[in-house]
Scaffold this active site. Structure first.
Site, PDB file in Angstrom:
ATOM      1  N   SER A   1      48.004  46.183  32.045  1.00  0.00           N
ATOM      2  CA  SER A   1      47.798  46.052  33.566  1.00  0.00           C
ATOM      3  C   SER A   1      49.339  45.976  33.086  1.00  0.00           C
ATOM      4  O   SER A   1      50.466  46.331  32.967  1.00  0.00           O
ATOM      5  CB  SER A   1      47.519  45.267  33.669  1.00  0.00           C
ATOM      6  N   MET A   2      49.613  46.529  34.434  1.00  0.00           N
ATOM      7  CA  MET A   2      50.906  46.184  35.366  1.00  0.00           C
ATOM      8  C   MET A   2      51.034  44.434  35.314  1.00  0.00           C
ATOM      9  O   MET A   2      50.152  43.781  34.609  1.00  0.00           O
ATOM     10  CB  MET A   2      50.892  46.345  36.697  1.00  0.00           C
ATOM     11  N   PHE A   3      52.495  44.221  34.579  1.00  0.00           N
ATOM     12  CA  PHE A   3      52.865  42.524  34.575  1.00  0.00           C
ATOM     13  C   PHE A   3      51.943  42.247  33.471  1.00  0.00           C
ATOM     14  O   PHE A   3      52.059  40.944  33.362  1.00  0.00           O
ATOM     15  CB  PHE A   3      52.347  41.645  36.209  1.00  0.00           C
TER      16      PHE A   3
ATOM     17  N   LYS B   1      54.729  45.340  29.343  1.00  0.00           N
ATOM     18  CA  LYS B   1      54.538  46.100  28.215  1.00  0.00           C
ATOM     19  C   LYS B   1      56.347  46.571  28.217  1.00  0.00           C
ATOM     20  O   LYS B   1      56.713  47.037  27.056  1.00  0.00           O
ATOM     21  CB  LYS B   1      54.164  47.185  29.152  1.00  0.00           C
TER      22      LYS B   1
ATOM     23  N   ASP C   1      58.968  54.652  28.369  1.00  0.00           N
ATOM     24  CA  ASP C   1      58.199  54.124  29.355  1.00  0.00           C
ATOM     25  C   ASP C   1      57.311  54.726  30.757  1.00  0.00           C
ATOM     26  O   ASP C   1      57.495  55.661  30.612  1.00  0.00           O
ATOM     27  CB  ASP C   1      59.307  53.328  30.104  1.00  0.00           C
ATOM     28  N   GLU C   2      56.302  53.445  31.029  1.00  0.00           N
ATOM     29  CA  GLU C   2      55.325  54.865  32.020  1.00  0.00           C
ATOM     30  C   GLU C   2      54.541  55.850  31.470  1.00  0.00           C
ATOM     31  O   GLU C   2      54.835  56.603  31.952  1.00  0.00           O
ATOM     32  CB  GLU C   2      56.220  54.992  33.029  1.00  0.00           C
TER      33      GLU C   2
ATOM     34  N   CYS D   1      46.404  36.452  35.103  1.00  0.00           N
ATOM     35  CA  CYS D   1      45.181  37.022  36.377  1.00  0.00           C
ATOM     36  C   CYS D   1      45.515  36.098  37.871  1.00  0.00           C
ATOM     37  O   CYS D   1      46.058  34.377  37.460  1.00  0.00           O
ATOM     38  CB  CYS D   1      43.727  36.504  36.004  1.00  0.00           C
TER      39      CYS D   1
ATOM     40  N   CYS E   1      42.231  33.309  38.582  1.00  0.00           N
ATOM     41  CA  CYS E   1      41.795  32.363  38.149  1.00  0.00           C
ATOM     42  C   CYS E   1      42.617  31.997  37.092  1.00  0.00           C
ATOM     43  O   CYS E   1      42.113  31.328  36.676  1.00  0.00           O
ATOM     44  CB  CYS E   1      39.957  32.562  37.877  1.00  0.00           C
TER      45      CYS E   1
ATOM     46  N   CYS F   1      37.645  38.692  37.848  1.00  0.00           N
ATOM     47  CA  CYS F   1      38.143  38.996  39.759  1.00  0.00           C
ATOM     48  C   CYS F   1      37.883  40.099  40.103  1.00  0.00           C
ATOM     49  O   CYS F   1      38.317  40.957  41.385  1.00  0.00           O
ATOM     50  CB  CYS F   1      39.565  37.737  39.705  1.00  0.00           C
TER      51      CYS F   1
HETATM   52 ZN    ZN Z   1      40.560  35.657  37.374  1.00  0.00          ZN
END
Ligand code: ZN
Length: 197
Positions: free
Chosen positions: A20-22, A25, A91-92, A148, A151, A183
């Site tokens: 995912s983002m953040f 990678k 990248d990307e 996340c 959470c 979430c």
């Molecule tokens: Zn979560």
């Protein structure tokens, strides 16, 4: 994080770093490319023109690691840029389209180490081509996880915080955040309809 060590110089292969983002990678991509440079291998680095969040001639991670890169509009441009390189970083990759798979295969067949980083899911949580296809043909796969923002659990989804049905809205923390499976809230309403691509 494990990375392949070349068993035979001159043998090519494909590595994919996805998540995912953040999730780090780009940072992991830069780390591998730096190590190749330290080993005095010839390194070429490209990214798609669509992504100009952080300037156009460098890859820059969210933690501000950076390394010089060349922008491309189409995956086929990578073939000439990679000439003379031992190692190619991309990248990307999710913005480079299905053509990228064949380009990576050709480079790996020609004996180059190809390291590809990209989003494996879009903001609906669906596979983001051509990353799934690249995973199928790659020798080495690394899945990076973010944290996340709701959470604190390991996160593999990218939550879009603004409305809009387009698959690509370039931006960072003001538009997206990392979410875990529990979430993550898939977009509802018109955004959930398949977009024209
Ligand atoms: Zn979560």
């Amino acid at each position: 994080m494990t990375e392949p060590m070349p068993p035979h110089v001159g043998r090519g292969w494909i590595e994919v770093i996805c998540g995912s983002m953040f999730s780090g990678k780009t940072e992991e991509l830069i780390r591998r490319l730096r190590r190749a440079q330290i080993a005095r291998q010839r390194v070429a680095i490209v990214k798609p023109r669509v992504d100009d969040r952080f300037g156009r001639d460098h890859l820059v991670s969210h933690s501000d690691q950076r390394i010089p890169s060349t922008e491309v509009e189409r995956a086929s441009e990578i073939l000439s840029i990679a000439e003379g390189a031992d190692v190619l970083g991309i990248d990307e990759a999710q913005f480079l389209g299905p053509e990228l798979v064949e380009v990576c295969e050709r480079l790996a067949d020609a004996g180059k180490r190809v390291i590809v980083a990209g989003l494996d899911q879009d903001f609906r949580g669906r596979p983001f081509e051509p990353i799934p296809q690249l995973l199928a043909v790659a020798e080495y796969i690394t899945k990076t996880l973010a944290i996340c923002m709701v959470c604190g659990a390991p996160a593999n989804r990218t939550q879009r915080k603004v409305p809009g049905g387009e698959r690509v809205i370039v931006g960072a923390s003001e538009i997206y955040e990392a979410r875990c499976r529990e979430c993550f809230e898939p977009p509802a309403g018109p955004e959930a309809e398949g977009e024209k691509r």
